[in-house]
Write a protein that holds these residues in place. Structure first.
Motif, PDB file in Angstrom:
ATOM      1  N   GLU A 192       0.842  -0.989  -0.087  1.00  0.00           N
ATOM      2  CA  GLU A 192       0.041  -0.105   0.039  1.00  0.00           C
ATOM      3  C   GLU A 192       0.880   1.309   0.055  1.00  0.00           C
ATOM      4  O   GLU A 192       1.858   1.244   0.509  1.00  0.00           O
ATOM      5  CB  GLU A 192      -1.006   0.015   0.955  1.00  0.00           C
ATOM      6  CG  GLU A 192      -1.901  -0.980   1.037  1.00  0.00           C
ATOM      7  CD  GLU A 192      -3.197  -1.055   2.030  1.00  0.00           C
ATOM      8  OE1 GLU A 192      -2.932  -0.147   3.252  1.00  0.00           O
ATOM      9  OE2 GLU A 192      -4.048  -1.773   2.154  1.00  0.00           O
ATOM     10  N   GLY A 193       0.381   2.362  -0.894  1.00  0.00           N
ATOM     11  CA  GLY A 193       1.078   3.625  -0.636  1.00  0.00           C
ATOM     12  C   GLY A 193       0.428   4.498  -1.678  1.00  0.00           C
ATOM     13  O   GLY A 193      -0.915   4.541  -1.384  1.00  0.00           O
ATOM     14  N   LEU A 242      11.379  -3.468  -6.033  1.00  0.00           N
ATOM     15  CA  LEU A 242      11.086  -3.691  -4.810  1.00  0.00           C
ATOM     16  C   LEU A 242      12.566  -4.010  -3.955  1.00  0.00           C
ATOM     17  O   LEU A 242      13.461  -4.903  -4.367  1.00  0.00           O
ATOM     18  CB  LEU A 242      10.516  -5.139  -4.527  1.00  0.00           C
ATOM     19  CG  LEU A 242      10.137  -5.520  -3.158  1.00  0.00           C
ATOM     20  CD1 LEU A 242       9.238  -4.716  -2.534  1.00  0.00           C
ATOM     21  CD2 LEU A 242       9.727  -7.089  -3.282  1.00  0.00           C
ATOM     22  N   ASP A 243      12.731  -3.223  -2.705  1.00  0.00           N
ATOM     23  CA  ASP A 243      13.931  -3.841  -2.002  1.00  0.00           C
ATOM     24  C   ASP A 243      13.398  -4.860  -1.132  1.00  0.00           C
ATOM     25  O   ASP A 243      12.474  -4.810  -0.165  1.00  0.00           O
ATOM     26  CB  ASP A 243      14.154  -2.468  -0.929  1.00  0.00           C
ATOM     27  CG  ASP A 243      15.227  -2.642  -0.004  1.00  0.00           C
ATOM     28  OD1 ASP A 243      15.489  -3.949   0.342  1.00  0.00           O
ATOM     29  OD2 ASP A 243      16.202  -1.764   0.140  1.00  0.00           O
ATOM     30  N   THR A 244      13.728  -6.183  -1.155  1.00  0.00           N
ATOM     31  CA  THR A 244      13.383  -7.256  -0.507  1.00  0.00           C
ATOM     32  C   THR A 244      13.873  -7.287   0.700  1.00  0.00           C
ATOM     33  O   THR A 244      13.241  -7.851   1.491  1.00  0.00           O
ATOM     34  CB  THR A 244      14.033  -8.626  -1.357  1.00  0.00           C
ATOM     35  OG1 THR A 244      15.299  -8.520  -1.473  1.00  0.00           O
ATOM     36  CG2 THR A 244      13.523  -8.613  -2.929  1.00  0.00           C
ATOM     37  N   MET A 274       8.624  -0.634  -2.199  1.00  0.00           N
ATOM     38  CA  MET A 274       8.389  -0.679  -3.645  1.00  0.00           C
ATOM     39  C   MET A 274       8.380   0.869  -4.279  1.00  0.00           C
ATOM     40  O   MET A 274       7.530   1.573  -3.559  1.00  0.00           O
ATOM     41  CB  MET A 274       7.454  -1.446  -4.003  1.00  0.00           C
ATOM     42  CG  MET A 274       7.055  -1.728  -5.621  1.00  0.00           C
ATOM     43  SD  MET A 274       5.538  -2.257  -5.867  1.00  0.00           S
ATOM     44  CE  MET A 274       5.825  -4.166  -5.401  1.00  0.00           C
ATOM     45  N   ALA A 275       9.223   0.965  -5.272  1.00  0.00           N
ATOM     46  CA  ALA A 275       9.077   2.451  -5.881  1.00  0.00           C
ATOM     47  C   ALA A 275       9.130   2.299  -7.362  1.00  0.00           C
ATOM     48  O   ALA A 275       9.744   1.304  -7.804  1.00  0.00           O
ATOM     49  CB  ALA A 275      10.041   3.266  -5.476  1.00  0.00           C
ATOM     50  N   ALA A 298       4.801   4.778  -4.738  1.00  0.00           N
ATOM     51  CA  ALA A 298       5.783   4.530  -3.812  1.00  0.00           C
ATOM     52  C   ALA A 298       4.792   3.623  -2.732  1.00  0.00           C
ATOM     53  O   ALA A 298       3.794   4.226  -2.305  1.00  0.00           O
ATOM     54  CB  ALA A 298       6.099   5.848  -2.893  1.00  0.00           C
ATOM     55  N   LEU A 299       5.378   2.580  -2.507  1.00  0.00           N
ATOM     56  CA  LEU A 299       4.536   1.543  -1.702  1.00  0.00           C
ATOM     57  C   LEU A 299       5.338   0.753  -0.629  1.00  0.00           C
ATOM     58  O   LEU A 299       6.343   0.671  -0.670  1.00  0.00           O
ATOM     59  CB  LEU A 299       3.690   0.491  -2.608  1.00  0.00           C
ATOM     60  CG  LEU A 299       2.993   1.144  -3.719  1.00  0.00           C
ATOM     61  CD1 LEU A 299       3.726   1.096  -5.213  1.00  0.00           C
ATOM     62  CD2 LEU A 299       1.540   0.530  -3.667  1.00  0.00           C
TER      63      LEU A 299
END
Length: 195
Positions: A85-86, A169-171, A176-177, A191-192
């Motif tokens: 969500e974002g 996604l930065d795992t 997430m962007a 941006a989430l």
């Protein structure tokens, strides 16, 4: 869900599945011979095919997420499944809207659903996708989508349309962007964070 391309060639995993299928068939044949269940050649080929099919299904739906398979390098597909969500910022009047992205994923298939939350004016569904690692802890997902608007909620000039999104996604953090553009000539940023 639809198939997706991946930077992981999946070759090593398919080879591992084939190896275990052959071992399973050999064990089944030995058991069949010991029990006198008929000639081994009658059981051999169907057993290999069945074992391969069952093992492939198990890897595709569940085992591909096991950390040990990732550490050994057998599976290299990043795990994106989850709810994020974002907000998005659209080039249209610099509008900021709350959004939710739901990703369903197996080893070979994926579905991305993108909802605008307020107003609940549209939902997008992925049609095609490509996924790969982008550095050590970053996964890059690029997908095309079909957007369906909700009449009476969406603005009058907004119609169903297609578009493309690319997110990273930065795992390690679940953030997430990315960006998107659509065939209506609009674009924006996303941006989430995983919830």
């Amino acid at each position: 869900m639809h198939a997706y391309s991946s930077s992981d060639s999946r070759t090593s995993a398919l080879g591992t599945i084939a190896f275990w299928a052959v071992l399973t068939a050999m064990a089944t044949n030995a058991t069949g011979a010991a029990l006198g269940l008929g000639p081994p050649w009658l059981i051999s080929a169907p057993t290999i095919a069945a074992a391969y099919g069952l093992l492939y299904r198990a890897v595709d739906t569940h085992a591909w997420r096991w950390p040990v398979l990732h550490r050994l390098g057998v599976i290299q597909v990043p795990i994106l499944q989850g709810v994020y969500e974002g907000h998005l910022v659209s080039s249209y009047k610099q509008t900021t809207l709350p959004v939710r992205v739901c990703i369903d994923q197996t080893w070979t298939r994926i579905a991305v659903r993108f909802d605008v939350l307020e107003p609940a004016s549209s939902t997008s569904y992925s049609i095609t996708a490509g996924l790969g690692m982008d550095g050590h802890n970053h996964a890059r997902l690029t997908y095309t989508y079909r957007n369906q608007t909700r009449p009476g909620v969406a603005e009058a000039d907004m119609n169903d349309h297609d578009g493309t999104a690319e997110v990273v996604l930065d795992t390690s953090t679940g953030k997430m962007a990315g960006r998107y553009f659509n065939f209506r000539g609009r674009q924006g940023t996303l941006a989430l964070a995983r919830v």
